[in-house]
Design an enzyme around this catalytic site. Sequence first.
Site, PDB file in Angstrom:
ATOM      1  N   SER A 147     -73.130   7.137  14.349  1.00  0.00           N
ATOM      2  CA  SER A 147     -72.363   6.385  15.333  1.00  0.00           C
ATOM      3  C   SER A 147     -73.291   6.028  16.486  1.00  0.00           C
ATOM      4  O   SER A 147     -74.358   6.631  16.636  1.00  0.00           O
ATOM      5  CB  SER A 147     -71.201   7.246  15.849  1.00  0.00           C
ATOM      6  OG  SER A 147     -70.645   6.716  17.032  1.00  0.00           O
ATOM      7  N   TYR A 160     -67.252  15.038  19.127  1.00  0.00           N
ATOM      8  CA  TYR A 160     -67.711  13.918  18.304  1.00  0.00           C
ATOM      9  C   TYR A 160     -69.170  13.581  18.625  1.00  0.00           C
ATOM     10  O   TYR A 160     -69.993  13.372  17.721  1.00  0.00           O
ATOM     11  CB  TYR A 160     -66.801  12.715  18.553  1.00  0.00           C
ATOM     12  CG  TYR A 160     -67.070  11.518  17.680  1.00  0.00           C
ATOM     13  CD1 TYR A 160     -66.533  11.430  16.398  1.00  0.00           C
ATOM     14  CD2 TYR A 160     -67.841  10.456  18.143  1.00  0.00           C
ATOM     15  CE1 TYR A 160     -66.764  10.322  15.595  1.00  0.00           C
ATOM     16  CE2 TYR A 160     -68.070   9.342  17.360  1.00  0.00           C
ATOM     17  CZ  TYR A 160     -67.528   9.267  16.086  1.00  0.00           C
ATOM     18  OH  TYR A 160     -67.758   8.170  15.302  1.00  0.00           O
TER      19      TYR A 160
END
Length: 256
Positions: A147, A160
């Site tokens: 990401s 995350y």
Amino acid sequence: MSGLFGLDGRVAMVTGSSRGIGNALARGLADAGATVVLHGANPERLAASAAEMAADFPAGRIHSCAFDITDAAAAADGVRWVGENVGELEILVNNAGIQHRVPMLDLDVKDWDRVLATDLTSAFLVGREAARSMIDRGRGKIINICSVQTDLARPTIAPYIAAKGGLRNLTRAMTAEWAASGLQINGIAPGYIHTEMTQNLVDDVDFNSWILGRTPARRWGTVADLIGPVVWLASDASNFVNGQTIFVDGGMTVVV
């Protein structure tokens, strides 16, 4: 598809592929010629997704396997099932992931552990099982879906961010140990992608304006933007690419 980017005759599995980005990546691999195993945690949704995709390809090209990617024994059983029922796994895409939004001062340790287990530890567990047979055969591709939060940070998503940062270094660690056996392990780091799951962010006028202003390409990414890089990393065209994380983010991570 034949040629340098073709995946004819190769077996690929994409974790978390009953919907969203994972489903699009699985379809892209199948379009390139791979026999694809869809994976998900919800057996009913997974079966429906597999049936829908199978209708678009010749018989025997689309399969599904539901198992808990955060459990070591289940991961081993799942990869073994693919080998015994579909064919030796040559391409693994570690895509499954979850998000949990809460300030760190209010974050429950159980939620921290849950996100880390799903977004990071699962890639180790499933990747390790896939690598066992890949190493024996002297070839294999593992693609970890990272990401922009691999490199950047935003408030309220600490687990995350930690998981995706760790996933880049897990990609490097896998390369350090397995590249000599003929494996290529790389990562894809998507930017902000417009999907059903991010529609609420697209609809948020202020957030949407921030994304467009922060991204040099001046648009959200699409799932189609990710398929080409993943097919490239899964194919022979990337046989000397190893340990890299490719940012597919419209330039977001290169500007201030």
